[in-house]
Every structure is written in C-alpha cells, then in structure tokens.
Write a protein that holds these residues in place. Sequence first.
Motif, PDB file in Angstrom:
ATOM      1  N   ALA A  20       0.832  -1.201   0.000  1.00  0.00           N
ATOM      2  CA  ALA A  20       0.000   0.000   0.000  1.00  0.00           C
ATOM      3  C   ALA A  20       0.868   1.254   0.000  1.00  0.00           C
ATOM      4  CB  ALA A  20      -0.929   0.002   1.212  1.00  0.00           C
ATOM      5  N   ALA A  21       0.348   2.318  -0.629  1.00  0.00           N
ATOM      6  CA  ALA A  21       1.105   3.570  -0.733  1.00  0.00           C
ATOM      7  C   ALA A  21       0.775   4.540   0.381  1.00  0.00           C
ATOM      8  CB  ALA A  21       0.825   4.229  -2.085  1.00  0.00           C
ATOM      9  N   GLY A  22      -0.387   4.393   1.050  1.00  0.00           N
ATOM     10  CA  GLY A  22      -0.829   5.334   2.070  1.00  0.00           C
ATOM     11  C   GLY A  22      -0.320   4.983   3.454  1.00  0.00           C
ATOM     12  N   PRO A  23      -0.740   5.760   4.456  1.00  0.00           N
ATOM     13  CA  PRO A  23      -0.278   5.536   5.833  1.00  0.00           C
ATOM     14  C   PRO A  23      -0.745   4.202   6.414  1.00  0.00           C
ATOM     15  CG  PRO A  23      -2.022   7.188   5.779  1.00  0.00           C
ATOM     16  CD  PRO A  23      -1.627   6.931   4.362  1.00  0.00           C
ATOM     17  N   ALA A  24      -1.796   3.599   5.841  1.00  0.00           N
ATOM     18  CA  ALA A  24      -2.282   2.299   6.331  1.00  0.00           C
ATOM     19  C   ALA A  24      -1.292   1.189   6.046  1.00  0.00           C
ATOM     20  CB  ALA A  24      -3.630   1.977   5.708  1.00  0.00           C
ATOM     21  N   LEU A  25      -0.254   1.485   5.275  1.00  0.00           N
ATOM     22  CA  LEU A  25       0.812   0.515   5.046  1.00  0.00           C
ATOM     23  C   LEU A  25       1.305  -0.056   6.361  1.00  0.00           C
ATOM     24  CD1 LEU A  25       3.195  -0.739   3.289  1.00  0.00           C
ATOM     25  CD2 LEU A  25       4.447   1.377   3.842  1.00  0.00           C
ATOM     26  N   ALA A  26       1.406   0.800   7.395  1.00  0.00           N
ATOM     27  CA  ALA A  26       1.963   0.384   8.674  1.00  0.00           C
ATOM     28  C   ALA A  26       1.111  -0.663   9.370  1.00  0.00           C
ATOM     29  CB  ALA A  26       2.128   1.601   9.589  1.00  0.00           C
ATOM     30  N   LEU A  27      -0.161  -0.768   8.988  1.00  0.00           N
ATOM     31  CA  LEU A  27      -1.065  -1.703   9.660  1.00  0.00           C
ATOM     32  C   LEU A  27      -1.182  -3.030   8.910  1.00  0.00           C
ATOM     33  CD1 LEU A  27      -3.898   0.719  10.837  1.00  0.00           C
ATOM     34  CD2 LEU A  27      -1.761   0.078  11.973  1.00  0.00           C
ATOM     35  N   GLY A  28      -0.358  -3.241   7.915  1.00  0.00           N
ATOM     36  CA  GLY A  28      -0.330  -4.537   7.228  1.00  0.00           C
ATOM     37  C   GLY A  28      -1.566  -4.813   6.402  1.00  0.00           C
ATOM     38  N   VAL A  29      -2.006  -3.797   5.640  1.00  0.00           N
ATOM     39  CA  VAL A  29      -3.208  -3.983   4.817  1.00  0.00           C
ATOM     40  C   VAL A  29      -2.877  -4.548   3.436  1.00  0.00           C
ATOM     41  CG1 VAL A  29      -4.446  -2.139   6.010  1.00  0.00           C
ATOM     42  CG2 VAL A  29      -3.087  -1.587   3.969  1.00  0.00           C
ATOM     43  N   SER A  30      -1.593  -4.663   3.127  1.00  0.00           N
ATOM     44  CA  SER A  30      -1.192  -5.199   1.825  1.00  0.00           C
ATOM     45  C   SER A  30      -1.138  -6.723   1.892  1.00  0.00           C
ATOM     46  CB  SER A  30       0.174  -4.649   1.421  1.00  0.00           C
ATOM     47  OG  SER A  30       0.180  -3.235   1.462  1.00  0.00           O
ATOM     48  N   GLU A  31      -1.632  -7.368   0.855  1.00  0.00           N
ATOM     49  CA  GLU A  31      -1.677  -8.830   0.856  1.00  0.00           C
ATOM     50  C   GLU A  31      -0.300  -9.427   0.578  1.00  0.00           C
ATOM     51  OE1 GLU A  31      -4.644  -9.795  -2.007  1.00  0.00           O
ATOM     52  OE2 GLU A  31      -6.282  -9.670  -0.546  1.00  0.00           O
ATOM     53  N   THR A  32      -0.051 -10.558   1.232  1.00  0.00           N
ATOM     54  CA  THR A  32       1.191 -11.292   1.019  1.00  0.00           C
ATOM     55  C   THR A  32       0.922 -12.770   1.315  1.00  0.00           C
ATOM     56  OG1 THR A  32       3.533 -11.417   1.597  1.00  0.00           O
ATOM     57  CG2 THR A  32       1.994 -10.942   3.377  1.00  0.00           C
ATOM     58  N   THR A  33       1.936 -13.595   1.212  1.00  0.00           N
ATOM     59  CA  THR A  33       1.774 -15.022   1.478  1.00  0.00           C
ATOM     60  C   THR A  33       2.551 -15.415   2.721  1.00  0.00           C
ATOM     61  OG1 THR A  33       3.675 -15.628   0.112  1.00  0.00           O
ATOM     62  CG2 THR A  33       1.521 -15.519  -0.987  1.00  0.00           C
ATOM     63  N   LEU A  34       2.206 -16.548   3.274  1.00  0.00           N
ATOM     64  CA  LEU A  34       2.892 -17.015   4.477  1.00  0.00           C
ATOM     65  C   LEU A  34       4.358 -17.302   4.196  1.00  0.00           C
ATOM     66  CD1 LEU A  34       2.798 -17.897   7.435  1.00  0.00           C
ATOM     67  CD2 LEU A  34       2.101 -20.173   6.663  1.00  0.00           C
ATOM     68  N   ILE A  35       4.657 -17.843   3.028  1.00  0.00           N
ATOM     69  CA  ILE A  35       6.060 -18.169   2.756  1.00  0.00           C
ATOM     70  C   ILE A  35       6.885 -16.892   2.601  1.00  0.00           C
ATOM     71  CG2 ILE A  35       5.860 -18.338   0.221  1.00  0.00           C
ATOM     72  CD1 ILE A  35       7.739 -20.832   0.521  1.00  0.00           C
ATOM     73  N   GLU A  36       6.298 -15.821   2.061  1.00  0.00           N
ATOM     74  CA  GLU A  36       7.022 -14.551   1.983  1.00  0.00           C
ATOM     75  C   GLU A  36       7.276 -13.993   3.374  1.00  0.00           C
ATOM     76  OE1 GLU A  36       5.560 -12.785  -2.365  1.00  0.00           O
ATOM     77  OE2 GLU A  36       4.935 -11.798  -0.506  1.00  0.00           O
ATOM     78  N   MET A  37       6.260 -14.034   4.224  1.00  0.00           N
ATOM     79  CA  MET A  37       6.418 -13.492   5.581  1.00  0.00           C
ATOM     80  C   MET A  37       7.447 -14.301   6.372  1.00  0.00           C
ATOM     81  SD  MET A  37       4.602 -10.775   6.167  1.00  0.00           S
ATOM     82  CE  MET A  37       4.461 -10.765   7.943  1.00  0.00           C
ATOM     83  N   THR A  38       7.381 -15.615   6.273  1.00  0.00           N
ATOM     84  CA  THR A  38       8.321 -16.457   7.016  1.00  0.00           C
ATOM     85  C   THR A  38       9.752 -16.224   6.518  1.00  0.00           C
ATOM     86  OG1 THR A  38       6.557 -18.104   7.192  1.00  0.00           O
ATOM     87  CG2 THR A  38       8.764 -18.804   7.785  1.00  0.00           C
ATOM     88  N   GLY A  39       9.916 -16.086   5.208  1.00  0.00           N
ATOM     89  CA  GLY A  39      11.235 -15.805   4.655  1.00  0.00           C
ATOM     90  C   GLY A  39      11.763 -14.458   5.085  1.00  0.00           C
ATOM     91  N   ALA A  40      10.881 -13.458   5.184  1.00  0.00           N
ATOM     92  CA  ALA A  40      11.304 -12.124   5.624  1.00  0.00           C
ATOM     93  C   ALA A  40      11.768 -12.149   7.076  1.00  0.00           C
ATOM     94  CB  ALA A  40      10.152 -11.135   5.444  1.00  0.00           C
ATOM     95  N   TYR A  41      11.074 -12.903   7.916  1.00  0.00           N
ATOM     96  CA  TYR A  41      11.489 -13.018   9.309  1.00  0.00           C
ATOM     97  C   TYR A  41      12.813 -13.775   9.430  1.00  0.00           C
ATOM     98  CZ  TYR A  41       7.241 -11.176  11.586  1.00  0.00           C
ATOM     99  OH  TYR A  41       6.241 -10.363  12.049  1.00  0.00           O
ATOM    100  N   ALA A  42      13.062 -14.710   8.491  1.00  0.00           N
ATOM    101  CA  ALA A  42      14.347 -15.402   8.492  1.00  0.00           C
ATOM    102  C   ALA A  42      15.480 -14.410   8.287  1.00  0.00           C
ATOM    103  CB  ALA A  42      14.375 -16.471   7.403  1.00  0.00           C
ATOM    104  N   GLY A  43      15.221 -13.354   7.504  1.00  0.00           N
ATOM    105  CA  GLY A  43      16.222 -12.317   7.304  1.00  0.00           C
ATOM    106  C   GLY A  43      16.546 -11.581   8.588  1.00  0.00           C
ATOM    107  N   ILE A  44      15.568 -11.424   9.463  1.00  0.00           N
ATOM    108  CA  ILE A  44      15.821 -10.787  10.766  1.00  0.00           C
ATOM    109  C   ILE A  44      16.671 -11.706  11.633  1.00  0.00           C
ATOM    110  CG2 ILE A  44      14.723  -9.903  12.866  1.00  0.00           C
ATOM    111  CD1 ILE A  44      12.245  -9.270  11.099  1.00  0.00           C
ATOM    112  N   LEU A  45      16.327 -13.006  11.644  1.00  0.00           N
ATOM    113  CA  LEU A  45      17.065 -13.970  12.453  1.00  0.00           C
ATOM    114  C   LEU A  45      18.519 -14.077  12.025  1.00  0.00           C
ATOM    115  CD1 LEU A  45      17.390 -16.325  14.449  1.00  0.00           C
ATOM    116  CD2 LEU A  45      16.408 -17.838  12.712  1.00  0.00           C
ATOM    117  N   ASN A  46      18.789 -14.069  10.717  1.00  0.00           N
ATOM    118  CA  ASN A  46      20.171 -14.315  10.273  1.00  0.00           C
ATOM    119  C   ASN A  46      21.055 -13.080  10.332  1.00  0.00           C
ATOM    120  OD1 ASN A  46      19.936 -12.748   7.854  1.00  0.00           O
ATOM    121  ND2 ASN A  46      19.066 -14.493   6.761  1.00  0.00           N
ATOM    122  N   GLY A  47      20.533 -11.984  10.865  1.00  0.00           N
ATOM    123  CA  GLY A  47      21.359 -10.802  11.049  1.00  0.00           C
ATOM    124  C   GLY A  47      21.134  -9.709  10.033  1.00  0.00           C
TER     125      GLY A  47
END
Length: 714
Positions: free
Chosen positions: A519-546
């Motif tokens: 999303a382009a508006g301020p609601a971006l911060a509230l997670g209104v944009s659609e995604t998949t579980l595998i994308e989210m899990t992979g993104a969190y893996a990036g946090i774990l690996n440093g």
Amino acid sequence: MAKNSKTGKPLVADRRYGAAAATPSKATTAPRPRKARTPRRSRPRGPIGLLLLPFTWALGLILRVTWKLGLAVVVLIAGAAFWYSMQMPAITALVDGRTRGSVTLLDRDGAVFAWRGDQFGGMITADQVSPYLHDAVVATEDRRFYRHIGVDPRGVAGAIRINMSEGRSPLSGNGGSTITQQTAKLLCLGVPFDPATWDSERAYEEDCRRTTIWRKVKEAIYSMGMEIAYGKEDILTVYLNRAYLGAGSRGFEAAAQRYFGKSANEVNVAEAAMLAGLLKAPSSYAPTSSMERAVDRANVVVGLMEAQGYITAAQAADARANPAQLSTAAEARAGGYFADWVMDQGPDFFTQNTTEDVMIRTTLDQRIQTAAETALLSVFDARLKESSEAEAAVIVMSADGAVRGMVGGRDVRATGAFNRATQAKRQPGSAFKPFIYAAALDLGFSPNDMIVDAPLTIDVPGSGPWRPENYDRQFRGPVTLTQALAESRNIPAILLSEEVGRELVRTVAQKFGITSDLAAGPALALGVSETTLIEMTGAYAGILNGGSAVVPYGLIDLRLQGDDAPLMDNAGVGLQERVIQTGAARQLTYMMSEVIRAGTGTRAQIPGWELAGKSGTTNSARDAWFVGFNADYVVGVWMGYDDNSPMQGVTGGGLPAEIWQATMAGVVAGETPRPLPYDLPTMGTRGEMVADSTMTADTQILDVLDNILNGLAN
C-alpha cells in the motif's frame, strides 16, 4: 432200376452233393453274382417324412458348411496369432512402457518421502520376485495360467454367467481375462502412443481399456500370439512390471518400494497378498487410501493361495494374524504440499513434463514436518468445533531460507491441493510491523526511544481524515519502541512509519522478500497489503540471520536416476544481499523477544527457550498470524477462512500462537536451548546510543520528554 425209354439210361435221382456239382466245367459255370450294396438310409415315408424333409436337408447343409467354415476360422485365427507372434519385440522392450518419466523426492537425509508421476522401480523378472508374490498373482488373477494358450474358455464362460446373474451385460464387470490377456491390454495390443492420434496419454490409455466385442476378439488373438512368442514366465514378467498398483506405482517393484520400503523379492506372504490384491482395484485397495480395505482384500488373496496349495494353513493363519504394515515414509505420507511446491521450483521438462526418471534432493526434515502436522491437527481438534471450516497453514524454515516443513491446510495428507502456505494472498496485519521498526533501527533509532501513543488524525488526500485506533481502543501515552511493538500498538507504528518514511519501509519489506504490492498510504503500517505465508516467514528469516534477505527454497539438487552428477544444484541459493545492519537486526530480535515474554505472544512461550515473534490480526479477524523464531528456525502460522469471512474470537496471539508453540515445541524436542542472537538495548536518543549508568531518574525523564517534543516538532 427203371430205364428211360428215350435214352435207354436208367432213371436215377441227381445227387445233391457230388464232385461234379462242386466243380462244374468251365463251359457250364454260371456268372458270379455282384456283391450286394448297402442300401441307403430309407427316406421318411408318409406325410410326416415329407414335412421333416426340408429341415433335415437344411440341417445337413448347415453341418457340412459349419465344419468347413469353422476350419477356415481356426486357420485364420492361427495365422493371425502366428503373424502377431512374429511382430513381438524382445521382452526387455515391453517391461517399461511409460511414455513419461517420474520424480522421486528425497528429504535432507536422502530418504524418500514423496513420488510424482508413474513410478517404475526397475525391471524385476518372474523368477526374481518373492515366490509368495509370484504365487499370489497367479492364484488371484489366473489359476489356470499354466494350462491355457492365452485364452481360458472356462474362465470366460464363468465371467459371463456371473455378469448376467448380477443383471449386467455379458462383457460388463467380470471379464474372465487371463494374465496373458491382461498383459495384452497393458500393451494396448501392440499399438504405441501417437500424439497425432490421441489428444493425451489419458485418452490413449482409456482407449486401450475400452471393451467391445471386436476388441476382445483382437485381444484373444494377440494373447495367443504372445503365447507362441514367449514362455509363460516371460509373459508374467511383463505383467509384473507393467501392472498399475496405485499411488503412482507402475509394476510390483515400485509398489513394494512405495508401500513397504523394500524390494519385491523380499516381501512376505502378507505383503505379497496385499500387493496382489491391488490388481482388482488399485485406487480403492491401496493401503495408503484405506488400510482396512487393503487388509480385507489381502485376506481374500491369502485364502486363494491356501486353497490352491501355494501356502500351508499355518502360513495363511500367520498372514491373517500379522497383516502387512506400511513403511514409515508411506505411513507418514508427509510433505504433500511441500512436494508440490518443490515440483514448481525445477524446470518443467524435469518435473511436471519429464520423460526421464528424476531424483530431487530437498530441504525437508521429516521430523519437523511431522511436528508441524501434529501441532496443527491437535490444536484444531482441541479448540475448534468439528463443523468449523477454518483453515490454517504452517511453514518451518532455517535462517538461510531452507524450508524444513510445510503444511498447506488442515488436510495434511493432500497432494495437488490449494496450498495456503504459498498460494493464499492475505493481509498480515500487525505481523508487518517489524519491518517498520527494522527501518527505524537501521537509521539509528533505539529500542528504548520513546514515542507517543495518543489519538491521531491524518488527512489522506482523496479520502479525507483518517483516525486509526489501537486494537484495545486505548492509548498508553509515551511508550518505548519496544513496548509499542510488544503490545502491538497501532498509533506508534503509524507515527514511526511516517517519521522514517513510507518509501523506506516499503523498500525494507520488499528487500526482505515481500514481493506483493504494498500500500502507498499511511495504512501501510497496519499490514493492509496482501502477502503469502512463505514470503512473511522468509522475511522473518532475514531478521534472524542478522539482516540478510533470503529466497525460500526446497530443492537442493536434481539428477537423473542412476547418475551421480546433478543436472541442477541450488547450493547456497538461499542467502541474498544484506537489507539492514547486523546491529539493527539484533536489536529488533530483542524487541520481538519481548512480544513473547510479556506482549501479545505469551501463548507462544516454551519454558527454557528464548523465542522472538510477532502476532498479526486483520479487521474483523479475517486473518490471524503468528510468525517467530528461536536461534535456528523460523515458524510461520496463518489461520482464516478460504472465503475471507470473519472469524469469531480469533486473534494472532490466540490459536495461531498456540499452533506456533506446539510446532516449535516439536521442532526443539530433545535439543539443548540456544540463546537468541540479540543485543540488550541501552537508554539513548534517536540517532545516538547512550550507555551512562550515572544518569538519574530525573535526567532520564527529561530525555524522554525531549524525545517526545522533538518528535512533535518534526
């Protein structure tokens, strides 16, 4: 004695028997009579005879014509059979007639866990298979196999009688086919697949199985040709290698490996009976479909083997008392969703459309896969009504993006089904917030920096004033960034996103692997944009690996069966470029650990383990998430309805957190706890980390107020 007056000779009576009479002179010998001819059968006389005359004449004509015609038919059939026999190729050419190949998938330890396409375990001959299997097939399918010439008239007559007694047409149901005839049908009477003739292989196979009078005649003649060309054991070899036995298994070697994890030459009586029982209806009697039906059918086969003298009464009783058991891999049937996903990761000509037998080594850990499946099912069984149609998905991933387990829905045994872990695009809600804090920390913000949680109004061009609220509709006033994330406060997340810049937040999220439109508006911060579980899990893996992005992957390498060198190697494919600094990732990990320790994720706690994560719930609870990690694995959980309808009383910190906790508990079972890679924060201001133990409480309060005033001024 008186004399004749004319001749003067005495009158005497001729002697009846005399020498003269026995040997008459040549001149006086009478002509020899002809030998009497046997009289023809007298024709019927009278009116009845005249009436029967046409019928008897016709019957005689029919008999004279029939035996000549029959003789001609026999000669033609024999000639056709011999002609077919001359066309027969070598036995080895008939063993594997698949026009397409198969894919065998191995887990991270090299064990088979899934198959795709028709599997062929390799050629095995009739004299190589277990003698129990050899006899079970003959006893079940063709008890007179060694006494006929390819066609069994008694079997055909019996099948017709059964069909008609059950109200079917003579050719419907039981066919009375011999093993030779079944083999001929498997060979499609020698007609190869031609793409120009058939639209697909399925159409080709359906045509081969079509039953008509003419086709049965051709099948019988072709079968006799096979009997002329090959020996009985050769014909049985072809049958054993080409019969379809369910679950993608083509031939008894593949089936034995598929169901029991052993070769067809090693199966015992019970296993042989279960395999032979599949011939009647592979899909229905497959033990992976219904073990109860498979055992019942196997017991029927055991009875046939006993009745025909292939096994003793004691062996039969033992087989019934100890039925065949599936191998661990077959019993688990693990990773169906994962296998489907991996099949999409390789090139089509080696996966979906392969004409070769391919081996794919994957990242799957069957222990972890089982933990994820068990966790999802146990929570659903304990907490949801049987009538509930709610769905869930789970992914377990290493820090480098290697997927170790995947569940795409409540039907954990499904294959070819909609995969909610990789295909469902849903709003992540507050599970998106860590990317806002990642952007801020990378700019130099501190986890202890203060931010105001108070009523907020933002004028959105084209939409007017927007007044977001927190989930609990309360406001905390000044809070640290850590507290704001732990309690999933909406207002601080929006303020922070606006302060660091939406574009930076979007960039960080996208670089971490959220490829969906954001999303382009301020609601971006509230997670209104659609995604998949595998994308989210992979993104969190990036946090774990440093702080480095990852590409979730499941395929390690791909090779042709029997080859040592891989044709495709994905070693090192997971880790990508760095997104945020290592220090920022370690601080964010600390903040997310507070979510589980004292925030919205307390239900995810596992005693003795340091864990970090984030919950997410969208409007009206249409989606509920929990994604988090320990020192080694990231687990992502999503829950919702397929039709996007609201759930009642479900939040990310509720059932999804419970599924997450049960999954992670199974993953770490028996392992020694390892600390999370995080840094404890120190008190400071945005852009400057300060570590000064001599600061008084008053000074700290003044610093907090300065931060707030600076934020308002900016």
